[in-house]
Design a protein around this motif. Structure first.
Motif, PDB file in Angstrom:
ATOM      1  N   CYS A 572      -6.513   7.808  20.825  1.00 40.88           N
ATOM      2  CA  CYS A 572      -5.378   8.680  21.140  1.00 40.88           C
ATOM      3  C   CYS A 572      -5.852  10.124  21.224  1.00 40.88           C
ATOM      4  CB  CYS A 572      -4.293   8.547  20.091  1.00 40.88           C
ATOM      5  SG  CYS A 572      -3.722   6.863  19.847  1.00 40.88           S
ATOM      6  N   THR A 581      -1.053  12.930  19.364  1.00 38.36           N
ATOM      7  CA  THR A 581      -0.110  13.516  20.326  1.00 38.36           C
ATOM      8  C   THR A 581       0.208  12.559  21.465  1.00 38.36           C
ATOM      9  OG1 THR A 581      -1.957  14.529  21.532  1.00 38.36           O
ATOM     10  CG2 THR A 581      -0.885  15.853  19.799  1.00 38.36           C
ATOM     11  N   PHE A 582      -0.735  11.693  21.841  1.00 39.33           N
ATOM     12  CA  PHE A 582      -0.473  10.762  22.933  1.00 39.33           C
ATOM     13  C   PHE A 582      -1.359   9.535  22.756  1.00 39.33           C
ATOM     14  CE2 PHE A 582      -1.434   8.997  27.147  1.00 39.33           C
ATOM     15  CZ  PHE A 582      -0.145   8.687  27.563  1.00 39.33           C
TER      16      PHE A 582
END
Length: 772
Positions: A572, A581-582
């Protein structure tokens, strides 16, 4: 202020009157000299009178007088009893009583004396109150406050024990000696009780026994004027002896005999022995005990607290085949009897008890309860675990057959043969169930081979010992994720394992990676967990966003088993603080179980079968439709269409002549003149009307011929489609039978078998009878 002088003696009244006259004259002369008002005073005796005077009325009470010297003076009295009971002589002031007085009704009378001028009724002196006292005479006998008194005393009480208190009241004046003094005397029952001057009744004997006499009724007399006969009254006193525990229980019979079946339950009632205790129930505390006999370990005797009976109960099962009769002696006593009042007669009562045991058909008896067996799981060589055994306790010694009644878990995991052998039809799996329980019933086989309705049950427990036949499986609480810029040694996730087998007490699970060719490493924590850490750091999301890490987990069983589990780790994006965060969402694996596949296949197969049945049914209908046209008898059928024409004047919507167009066999309409030949339709409407009606009629005929679900009768087709007005008459056949029309309906025979019944109806003579 005027002064009132009370004269206490009747004999001194004249002297005081003369003295007051002289004093008044002197004061009068002095007042005249000094021009001052004369001082005046009331003068009378303190008045009293005896009650119940037997001389003729009136009775002189006393005299009132005043120092006023006036020839016109007049004495009067006022008050509640003035001028009724008491009256005053106007000139002399003598007061008289005109009724005999009773002190017990009223002891004092208060009156008011006045002196007025008889000429103008003006008061010559202020009014003054005086009291007339009634002297008492001993004219009342003592009266008891109630006619009957009640008292109680324990039986066998010592002499002088207080029982109760009686009270009599004398209405005479208690201040006069001897008038209100009351004395008491027992005039009936004085051999048992006495009474003192205060009215307290007490016992005179110590042998008052409630069991001999429970109540005593005595009479007490009350009188006044001690030393003389005086007047008196009497009252009744009822004295009850209260019970004390001074008697031992005694058996009502010297022996007791009972019959009891051998299958009586432990604690059940065999019988009751009865005793007699003449004390009241609250003082009965019978205790039963065995004195002779060896069966105190077989029976017990418990006293009923309400009836004082001894209830015999078995303490263990009875067996007719072992002991058919019990005989023993029992004793009844009362440990709470007060020995101070113990009467002669003995403190023990003994009776013989005989218990006869009757034989009953008992169910089989298992030799061991419960049964327990152990077996290794998944062992195909074990077919027999052992056996259960039961025997007939009766003298018949019938054969026994064993049956399995219940099982937990439910299923054919454990079997029982008729001879009681416990069998395993297949190996048992401990992971499915660590123990198996069954209920085995033992039935007696009668002489004719039928099973008896008497049966007993035994529980059989089969414990499955564990074999290491399951490899451990990976467990992790959350989806593992790692930052693409994670540093070496960063812990990605802590993993653990579970095993369906029993955990070995020798150690922990062992973890390892299937390959070292990854950016991850595994560190064991030696507490059944391990940490997955970053080995080199810096992941490249462009190359791989998800890493599949195979982890090998092994146990310490015998034999040792291991499994390879794939740990899916997402790479990630993270911020500077290391927060994710993503992350890409992983595609979830969707699998279908075998059970679901079987269910889907069954549904598809069912749909195919239903479709084939529908097609076959339609084909069968078509075959029967051709067959139905050849049937000789076509019954009429009734079909209703909710559409109505306009009647006979409807010549535009419905052309009746189209019915002739369906005639078959090549017969022309001219051969049989149609009654509707004169009906003419407008030229523009004929083609459309004829085609529409012909199509509708053909469809309805086909439906009537091919529909097998209708009733097996012809139906009448009613076409509820009516136009404006028809020139032709109605086609309905409902009233044709009574019509006088001479139309020939033989042409209906040319229309085929479907109009055969109609042709027969209209082509026959009126007197012909039709049979349906």
């Amino acid at each position: 202020m005027n002064h009132l002088i009370l004269l206490f003696s009747l004999f001194l009244a004249p002297a005081f009157a003369d003295k007051e006259s002289q004093k008044t004259n002197q004061n009068f002369s002095s007042n005249n000299a000094s021009h001052k008002r004369q001082k005046r005073d009331w003068i009378w005796n303190q008045m009293h009178i005896k009650e119940e005077i037997d001389t003729p009325l009136p009775h002189h009470v006393g005299k009132i007088t005043s120092s006023v010297r006036n020839n016109n003076a007049k004495y009067i009295i006022e008050g509640e009893y003035a001028n009724t009971i008491f009256k005053v002589e106007e000139t002399s002031g003598d007061v008289y009583a005109f009724e005999r007085l009773d002190r017990e009704k009223k002891a004092e009378y208060e009156l008011t004396a006045l002196i007025i001028d008889r000429r103008n009724n003006q008061s010559l002196e202020p009014p003054s109150k005086f009291i007339i006292k009634v002297y008492d005479i001993n004219d009342n006998a003592p009266v008891f406050v109630q006619k009957v008194f009640n008292g109680s005393v324990p039986e066998m009480s010592p002499v002088g024990t207080s029982v109760t208190k009686v009270t009599a009241v004398d209405a005479d004046d208690p201040t006069v000696t001897g008038h209100a003094t009351v004395t008491y005397q027992v005039i009936k029952g004085d051999e048992y009780f006495t009474v003192d001057d205060s009215g307290v009744i007490s016992t005179t004997r110590a042998d008052l026994d409630r069991e001999n006499q429970s109540t005593y009724e005595i009479i007490v007399k009350a009188k006044d004027a001690p030393g003389s006969s005086g007047d008196s009254s009497t009252a009744t006193v009822i004295i009850t002896l209260t019970d004390i525990n001074d008697n031992f229980p005694v058996f009502k019979h010297p022996s007791f005999h009972f019959k009891v079946p051998e299958n009586i339950s432990v604690g059940g009632e065999v019988g009751r022995v009865k005793v007699e205790d003449i004390d009241e129930p609250q003082n009965r505390n019978t205790k039963y005990s065995f004195v002779r006999g060896d069966y105190r370990d077989t029976f017990e005797i418990v006293a009923n607290p309400f009836t004082n009976e001894g209830i015999i109960r078995p303490k263990k099962p009875l067996d007719f085949e072992k002991v058919a009769e019990y005989r023993f002696d029992i004793e009844a006593t009362d440990p709470t009897v007060d020995l101070r009042y113990f009467k002669s007669g003995g403190s023990r009562s003994i009776s013989t008890v005989t218990i006869e045991v009757t034989d009953v058909d008992e169910p089989p008896v298992f030799t061991k309860l419960p049964y327990e067996f152990k077996v290794r799981e998944n062992d195909p060589e074990i077919k027999t675990l052992g056996s259960v055994w039961a025997h007939d306790p009766d003298a018949a010694k019938r054969k026994i057959r064993f049956i399995r009644r219940r099982a937990s878990p439910n299923g054919d995991y454990i079997r029982v043969s008729d001879t009681g052998i416990i069998q395993l039809p297949k190996p048992l799996d401990r992971e499915f169930s660590s123990s198996y329980n069954i209920t085995v019933a033992a039935q007696e086989i009668l002489e004719d081979g039928r099973p008896s309705d008497r049966e007993s049950h035994a529980q059989v427990h089969v414990i499955v010992t564990d074999e290491n036949d399951n490899a451990p499986e990976l467990v992790y609480p959350e989806e593992p994720r790692v930052c693409e810029n994670a540093a070496p040694g960063k812990v990605v996730i802590r993993i653990s394992a579970t095993d369906k087998d029993e955990i070995s007490p020798r150690g922990f699970f062992k973890y390892s990676l299937a390959t070292e060719d990854s950016n991850f490493s595994l560190i064991e924590n030696y507490d059944n967990t391990a940490n997955i850490t970053v080995k080199y750091g810096q992941f490249n999301r462009e190359l791989a966003k998800i890493h599949y890490l195979p982890v090998i987990i092994s146990d310490n069983g015998d034999p040792e088993l291991s499994s390879t589990n794939t740990l899916v780790i997402s790479v990630c994006k993270c911020n500077e603080k290391g927060n994710f965060t993503f992350c890409e969402e992983r595609a979830k694996q969707v699998g279908v179980s075998i059970q679901a596949l079987v269910a889907i296949f069954i549904c598809i197969f069912t749909i195919i079968v239903i479709t084939l049945l529908i097609l076959l049914r339609k084909r069968h209908k078509k075959d029967l439709s051709g067959l139905g046209r050849n049937v000789a008898e076509i019954h009429e059928q009734l079909v209703t269409y909710d559409e109505e024409g306009g009647g006979e004047m409807d010549t535009t919507s419905y052309d009746v002549s189209v019915l002739n167009s369906v005639r078959k066999n090549g017969i022309k309409p001219e051969a049989v003149p149609s009654p509707y030949a004169q009906v003419q339709k407008p030229p523009g409407n004929i083609p459309s009307a004829a085609g529409e009606m012909e199509m509708m009629i053909e469809v309805k005929k086909d439906e009537a011929d091919n529909d097998r679900d209708l009733l097996p009768y012809d139906t009448l087709h009613i076409y509820g489609y009516e136009g404006a007005e028809s020139i032709a008459e109605s086609l309905s056949s409902l009233e044709s039978g009574s019509s006088d029309s001479d139309i020939d309906y033989d042409f209906l025979n040319d229309w085929g078998p479907r109009f055969k019944m109609l042709a027969e109806l209209y082509g026959s003579e009126p007197d012909e009878d039709f049979v349906y």
